[in-house]
Design an enzyme around this catalytic site. Structure first.
Site: not given
Ligand code: ADP
Length: 398
Positions: A7, A93, A182, A241, A385
């Site tokens: 990643n 990823r 996601h 956020r 993940e």
């Protein structure tokens, strides 16, 4: 068969080596501050239980960082393999696949070209992801590379869900629409819950609540809707956020404060959410501690967060004409018993009976948090993940 999962971010690089015969992680770690001052290397050998803890290491660029990863994996003291030949393939990823990909794909020149083409939609992420792929191809030219997208699982949404009511040419010419993120987590968790429910026809709402947070509605294994949008700014309120807000609010703040595009982007992505309301931290544990100490802004941030998750659940039950199960995952979803209770308390109208006692127990793995006679099941699921990336890489290269 061993798969290396990469990643690659702009200044960090996470990695994990997984043995696909038993899906066990052999080693994992992270290179931080790559290309900037004082880079740090962290590594864990899960076979022997040894680790390298936040050690300074020269990592002027991603190539040197990945080279260090490969050397450490083979190292006498810390290694888990004797030779890089034991790595069968590499899974990467990649944040944005645009409309090009609804599944993971084996890397070739066309894939790289397409990823570069959609980089404008994820300028902070895709270029760094692509760099990781290019470095890996250089260092291990004989190995197959697979990209696994954050967006791919959400490509099953219908136009009525993914279109924004901007002028149509903003979609055709600029590719402005909802993509969702996601995806690997939503896929892993919804598939696991579908298996636990034991039925093909299933309506599942996945609440991935971490520092970044998103919610998805998954009907019969396909995403019907998801809360993040063109970028990961949309949806529920997050650590830093805003989540959903009137788009005109951004224009208004920009005008009144005389902010540039970059400044309003930073304000909404990095200074808002829990951090913006609470004011002291973006971390949910800090928020809960302050709330217990009577901090009113912490309480407001907590209430806003839970409220927004709850109304998304209501919306997604409507989108699927019902819901069989709600799954909580991500750092907050997996560990935060209080927010889970606050959110589920208001869902009795769906026929949900929440088991508040069970919810307080700290049990690892997948745990049912609803009462046996609850019409809607609630689960806590630990997302993985990296395993989704490794599984897809294995499936496409074996
Ligand atoms: P990321 O999106 O960066 O992968 P994570 O999924 O790791 O984030 O989630 C990080 C969030 O999970 C942080 O806000 C953290 O405070 C929260 N978290 C971790 N443990 C707990 C806990 N025991 N209770 C509540 N929140 C927690």
């Amino acid at each position: 068969m061993k798969i290396l999962v990469i990643n690659s971010g702009s200044s960090s690089l996470k990695f994990e080596l997984i043995d696909m015969t038993n899906e066990k992680t052999l080693a994992k770690g992270i290179c931080e501050r790559v290309g900037i001052a004082n880079p740090i290397f962290t590594y864990k050998n899960l076979v022997k239980g040894t680790k390298i803890d936040k050690q300074e290491a020269p990592m002027e660029n991603h190539s040197i960082a990945i080279d260090l990863v490969l050397k450490t994996l083979q190292d006498k003291e810390h290694g888990v393999i004797t030779n890089v030949d034991e790595i069968d393939a590499i899974g990467h990823r990649v944040v944005h696949g645009g409309e090009y990909y609804d599944d993971s794909v084996v890397v070739d020149d066309e894939v790289i070209k397409n990823l570069e083409d959609v980089s404008a939609l994820a300028p902070l992420h895709n270029p760094a992801n692509i760099m990781g792929i290019k470095v890996m191809k250089e260092l291990l030219p004989d190995k197959k590379n697979v990209v696994v997208f954050d967006t791919a699982f959400h490509q099953s949404m219908l136009p009525e869900a993914y279109m924004y009511a901007f002028p149509y040419e903003d979609y055709t010419e600029l590719k402005v629409r909802k993509y969702g993120f996601h995806g690997t987590s939503h896929k892993y968790v919804s598939e696991l819950v579908r298996e636990v429910l034991g039925k093909e026809d299933s309506k599942i709402i996945v609440c991935h609540l971490g520092n970044g947070a998103s919610i998805s509605a998954v009907k019969n294994g396909k995403v019907v809707d998801t809360s993040m949008g063109l970028t990961p700014l949309a949806g529920v309120m997050m650590g830093t956020r805003t989540g959903d807000a009137d788009p005109a609010a951004a224009l208004y703040v920009m005008e009144k404060r005389g902010l540039s595009l970059k400044e309003i982007d930073t304000r909404m992505n990095k200074k808002s959410g829990i951090l913006g309301i609470f004011g002291e931290s973006s971390d949910f544990r800090d928020l809960e501690a302050a709330m217990e100490a009577g901090n009113e802004r912490a309480k407001l941030a907590y209430d806003m967060f839970c409220y927004r998750v709850k109304i998304y659940i209501g919306a997604y039950a409507a989108a699927m004409d019902g819901v069989d199960a709600i799954a909580f995952t991500g750092g907050i979803g997996e560990n935060g018993s209080d927010p889970r209770e606050t959110i589920c308390e208001g869902l009795g109208y769906l026929g949900l009976k929440f088991d508040a006692e069970k919810n307080k127990e700290r049990i690892s793995g997948t745990v049912e948090l609803s009462k046996p006679d609850s019409k809607v099941k609630v689960y806590k699921v630990e997302t993985n993940e990296e395993l989704v990336i490794a599984r897809d890489t294995y499936r496409l290269t074996k």
